[in-house]
Design a protein around this motif. Structure first.
Motif, PDB file in Angstrom:
ATOM      1  N   PRO A 103       0.811  -1.221   0.000  1.00  0.00           N
ATOM      2  CA  PRO A 103       0.000   0.000   0.000  1.00  0.00           C
ATOM      3  C   PRO A 103       0.844   1.271   0.000  1.00  0.00           C
ATOM      4  CG  PRO A 103      -0.883  -1.585   1.565  1.00  0.00           C
ATOM      5  CD  PRO A 103       0.414  -2.134   1.086  1.00  0.00           C
ATOM      6  N   ALA A 104       1.949   1.263   0.760  1.00  0.00           N
ATOM      7  CA  ALA A 104       2.803   2.459   0.830  1.00  0.00           C
ATOM      8  C   ALA A 104       3.430   2.757  -0.527  1.00  0.00           C
ATOM      9  CB  ALA A 104       3.888   2.272   1.892  1.00  0.00           C
ATOM     10  N   GLN A 105       3.921   1.733  -1.207  1.00  0.00           N
ATOM     11  CA  GLN A 105       4.528   1.942  -2.517  1.00  0.00           C
ATOM     12  C   GLN A 105       3.484   2.351  -3.554  1.00  0.00           C
ATOM     13  OE1 GLN A 105       7.826   1.975  -3.396  1.00  0.00           O
ATOM     14  NE2 GLN A 105       8.078   1.931  -1.171  1.00  0.00           N
ATOM     15  N   TYR A 106       2.288   1.804  -3.431  1.00  0.00           N
ATOM     16  CA  TYR A 106       1.203   2.165  -4.346  1.00  0.00           C
ATOM     17  C   TYR A 106       0.840   3.636  -4.181  1.00  0.00           C
ATOM     18  CZ  TYR A 106      -3.046   1.393  -7.118  1.00  0.00           C
ATOM     19  OH  TYR A 106      -4.010   1.440  -8.096  1.00  0.00           O
ATOM     20  N   LEU A 107       0.805   4.104  -2.925  1.00  0.00           N
ATOM     21  CA  LEU A 107       0.493   5.507  -2.665  1.00  0.00           C
ATOM     22  C   LEU A 107       1.573   6.419  -3.235  1.00  0.00           C
ATOM     23  CD1 LEU A 107      -1.171   7.737  -1.372  1.00  0.00           C
ATOM     24  CD2 LEU A 107      -0.010   7.269   0.804  1.00  0.00           C
ATOM     25  N   ILE A 108       2.841   6.036  -3.075  1.00  0.00           N
ATOM     26  CA  ILE A 108       3.925   6.842  -3.651  1.00  0.00           C
ATOM     27  C   ILE A 108       3.766   6.933  -5.163  1.00  0.00           C
ATOM     28  CG2 ILE A 108       6.413   6.925  -4.107  1.00  0.00           C
ATOM     29  CD1 ILE A 108       6.800   5.663  -1.308  1.00  0.00           C
ATOM     30  N   GLN A 109       3.466   5.796  -5.803  1.00  0.00           N
ATOM     31  CA  GLN A 109       3.308   5.803  -7.252  1.00  0.00           C
ATOM     32  C   GLN A 109       2.130   6.675  -7.664  1.00  0.00           C
ATOM     33  OE1 GLN A 109       5.505   4.267  -9.543  1.00  0.00           O
ATOM     34  NE2 GLN A 109       4.377   5.736 -10.808  1.00  0.00           N
ATOM     35  N   ALA A 110       1.038   6.610  -6.898  1.00  0.00           N
ATOM     36  CA  ALA A 110      -0.129   7.446  -7.208  1.00  0.00           C
ATOM     37  C   ALA A 110       0.223   8.923  -7.077  1.00  0.00           C
ATOM     38  CB  ALA A 110      -1.293   7.077  -6.283  1.00  0.00           C
ATOM     39  N   ARG A 111       1.029   9.263  -6.082  1.00  0.00           N
ATOM     40  CA  ARG A 111       1.442  10.660  -5.906  1.00  0.00           C
ATOM     41  C   ARG A 111       2.338  11.121  -7.052  1.00  0.00           C
ATOM     42  NH1 ARG A 111       2.501  10.669   0.714  1.00  0.00           N
ATOM     43  NH2 ARG A 111       0.308  11.143   1.244  1.00  0.00           N
ATOM     44  N   ILE A 112       3.258  10.272  -7.449  1.00  0.00           N
ATOM     45  CA  ILE A 112       4.164  10.662  -8.535  1.00  0.00           C
ATOM     46  C   ILE A 112       3.407  10.770  -9.856  1.00  0.00           C
ATOM     47  CG2 ILE A 112       6.214   9.997  -9.847  1.00  0.00           C
ATOM     48  CD1 ILE A 112       6.668  11.013  -6.902  1.00  0.00           C
ATOM     49  N   ASP A 113       2.461   9.861 -10.092  1.00  0.00           N
ATOM     50  CA  ASP A 113       1.641   9.944 -11.310  1.00  0.00           C
ATOM     51  C   ASP A 113       0.870  11.261 -11.341  1.00  0.00           C
ATOM     52  OD1 ASP A 113       2.523   7.454 -12.101  1.00  0.00           O
ATOM     53  OD2 ASP A 113       0.721   6.391 -11.429  1.00  0.00           O
ATOM     54  N   ARG A 114       0.288  11.623 -10.186  1.00  0.00           N
ATOM     55  CA  ARG A 114      -0.455  12.881 -10.132  1.00  0.00           C
ATOM     56  C   ARG A 114       0.485  14.087 -10.238  1.00  0.00           C
ATOM     57  NH1 ARG A 114      -4.542  15.923 -11.627  1.00  0.00           N
ATOM     58  NH2 ARG A 114      -5.311  17.348 -10.017  1.00  0.00           N
ATOM     59  N   ALA A 115       1.650  13.974  -9.638  1.00  0.00           N
ATOM     60  CA  ALA A 115       2.622  15.067  -9.718  1.00  0.00           C
ATOM     61  C   ALA A 115       3.006  15.326 -11.176  1.00  0.00           C
ATOM     62  CB  ALA A 115       3.859  14.729  -8.901  1.00  0.00           C
ATOM     63  N   HIS A 116       3.223  14.260 -11.925  1.00  0.00           N
ATOM     64  CA  HIS A 116       3.572  14.426 -13.338  1.00  0.00           C
ATOM     65  C   HIS A 116       2.457  15.148 -14.087  1.00  0.00           C
ATOM     66  CE1 HIS A 116       3.829  13.113 -17.588  1.00  0.00           C
ATOM     67  NE2 HIS A 116       5.121  13.357 -17.403  1.00  0.00           N
ATOM     68  N   GLN A 117       1.216  14.783 -13.787  1.00  0.00           N
ATOM     69  CA  GLN A 117       0.091  15.437 -14.442  1.00  0.00           C
ATOM     70  C   GLN A 117       0.023  16.918 -14.083  1.00  0.00           C
ATOM     71  OE1 GLN A 117      -3.800  14.053 -13.213  1.00  0.00           O
ATOM     72  NE2 GLN A 117      -4.648  14.448 -15.253  1.00  0.00           N
ATOM     73  N   LEU A 118       0.219  17.234 -12.795  1.00  0.00           N
ATOM     74  CA  LEU A 118       0.155  18.631 -12.361  1.00  0.00           C
ATOM     75  C   LEU A 118       1.294  19.454 -12.959  1.00  0.00           C
ATOM     76  CD1 LEU A 118      -0.790  18.183  -8.594  1.00  0.00           C
ATOM     77  CD2 LEU A 118      -2.280  18.971 -10.441  1.00  0.00           C
ATOM     78  N   LEU A 119       2.479  18.883 -12.988  1.00  0.00           N
ATOM     79  CA  LEU A 119       3.629  19.616 -13.513  1.00  0.00           C
ATOM     80  C   LEU A 119       3.507  19.883 -15.007  1.00  0.00           C
ATOM     81  CD1 LEU A 119       6.446  17.733 -11.579  1.00  0.00           C
ATOM     82  CD2 LEU A 119       5.815  20.141 -11.263  1.00  0.00           C
ATOM     83  N   THR A 120       2.955  18.934 -15.729  1.00  0.00           N
ATOM     84  CA  THR A 120       2.907  19.071 -17.184  1.00  0.00           C
ATOM     85  C   THR A 120       1.642  19.753 -17.683  1.00  0.00           C
ATOM     86  OG1 THR A 120       1.964  16.845 -17.398  1.00  0.00           O
ATOM     87  CG2 THR A 120       4.359  17.051 -17.566  1.00  0.00           C
ATOM     88  N   GLU A 121       0.607  19.851 -16.833  1.00  0.00           N
ATOM     89  CA  GLU A 121      -0.673  20.354 -17.330  1.00  0.00           C
ATOM     90  C   GLU A 121      -1.249  21.537 -16.560  1.00  0.00           C
ATOM     91  OE1 GLU A 121      -3.512  17.186 -17.652  1.00  0.00           O
ATOM     92  OE2 GLU A 121      -2.123  15.847 -18.692  1.00  0.00           O
ATOM     93  N   SER A 122      -0.861  21.735 -15.292  1.00  0.00           N
ATOM     94  CA  SER A 122      -1.599  22.694 -14.472  1.00  0.00           C
ATOM     95  C   SER A 122      -0.951  24.065 -14.341  1.00  0.00           C
ATOM     96  CB  SER A 122      -1.799  22.125 -13.061  1.00  0.00           C
ATOM     97  OG  SER A 122      -0.577  22.189 -12.335  1.00  0.00           O
ATOM     98  N   GLY A 123       0.353  24.170 -14.594  1.00  0.00           N
ATOM     99  CA  GLY A 123       1.047  25.433 -14.352  1.00  0.00           C
ATOM    100  C   GLY A 123       1.528  25.591 -12.924  1.00  0.00           C
ATOM    101  N   MET A 124       1.300  24.584 -12.058  1.00  0.00           N
ATOM    102  CA  MET A 124       1.774  24.668 -10.668  1.00  0.00           C
ATOM    103  C   MET A 124       3.283  24.504 -10.619  1.00  0.00           C
ATOM    104  SD  MET A 124      -1.259  22.447  -8.805  1.00  0.00           S
ATOM    105  CE  MET A 124      -0.509  22.465  -7.169  1.00  0.00           C
ATOM    106  N   THR A 125       3.908  25.161  -9.648  1.00  0.00           N
ATOM    107  CA  THR A 125       5.354  25.042  -9.472  1.00  0.00           C
ATOM    108  C   THR A 125       5.699  23.710  -8.835  1.00  0.00           C
ATOM    109  OG1 THR A 125       5.365  25.983  -7.260  1.00  0.00           O
ATOM    110  CG2 THR A 125       5.469  27.548  -9.114  1.00  0.00           C
ATOM    111  N   VAL A 126       6.994  23.386  -8.799  1.00  0.00           N
ATOM    112  CA  VAL A 126       7.439  22.152  -8.154  1.00  0.00           C
ATOM    113  C   VAL A 126       7.058  22.177  -6.677  1.00  0.00           C
ATOM    114  CG1 VAL A 126       9.454  20.779  -7.493  1.00  0.00           C
ATOM    115  CG2 VAL A 126       9.310  21.767  -9.808  1.00  0.00           C
TER     116      VAL A 126
END
Length: 252
Positions: A197-220
């Protein structure tokens, strides 16, 4: 490359409430037939195999099949179905399965019917797409029969993790939601999803981070904070470990 299955609807999607005196001795099928029980009780037979009928039991018949069925006149069958053309590879063995998600089954049936009866080209295409989804549901019911309640609970928790990865999740909370001990929950989670579960959550966060960084205009920094990281360098390290790139490289 695997070619997609070509599935073509041949008849309108249809509901029928079987008459009290109804029985079915089908002539040899000339095409494929989707046949889903939405209500009632009965009995189905094909080539010497038998199946009790109840809500959720769905069948996919092939050309050459000659099914027979009866029902309880006091609990009349409500059946949804349509004829279609497809390679036999689209039809599993055995021909029937018990679809557990009866709500989705009903939604797809009603959507297929109402879309087709609009009478436009998009409606006919929507009815065909619903047919494909129904075939997928039945295929899954045949090949993954009788999934435990706990398995469904684990799937739902994984969905929630993907939907809201920035939340502060704990394994104890997840296990409690699934009505399992931490050890049981972790074993089931790994068996179903291939990671803890912990590794799955990390992967879900990184997947969402990639989406936010490439699509939303949010900073790192904004992205890291939104996803529950208080340490931006730690977020950056996890991001690079999972993607092979730094967050800054993906920032648009």
């Amino acid at each position: 490359m695997t070619q997609p299955l070509q599935i073509t609807r041949l008849s309108p999607p249809t509901f029928w409430r079987c008459e009290p005196s109804w029985s079915w001795e089908s002539p040899v099928q000339a095409d494929h037939l989707l046949w889903c029980v939405l209500d009632g009780r009965g009995h189905l037979e094909l080539d010497g195999a038998h199946q009790e009928l109840s809500p959720g039991v769905c069948a996919l018949f092939r050309p050459g099949d000659a099914p027979r069925a009866t029902h309880d006149p006091h609990r009349r069958l409500l059946v949804f179905g349509m004829h279609f053309e497809a390679p036999n590879a689209a039809v599993p063995e055995p021909r029937w399965g018990d679809v557990q998600d009866r709500e989705l089954l009903g939604v797809l049936a009603r959507t297929s019917d109402s879309a087709y009866r609009r009478g436009d080209a998009l409606g006919r295409r929507q009815a065909e797409l619903c047919l494909e989804q129904l075939i997928g549901l039945i295929w899954d019911a045949v090949h993954n029969p009788g999934r435990a309640v706990a398995d469904t609970a684990v799937d739902e928790i994984a969905r929630q993790l993907r939907q809201d990865p920035g939340r502060e999740w704990s394994v104890a909370e997840m296990a409690g939601s699934a009505a399992l001990s931490r050890a049981q929950f972790t074993r089931r989670f790994v068996a179903q999803l291939g990671m803890s579960p912990a590794q799955y959550l990390i992967q879900a966060r990184i997947d969402r981070a990639h989406q936010l960084l490439t699509e939303s205009g949010m900073t790192v920094g904004q992205t890291a904070t939104a996803l529950g990281y208080t340490d931006v360098p730690y977020f950056s390290r996890q991001y690079k470990q999972r993607t092979g790139r730094t967050p800054s490289q993906d920032k648009k």
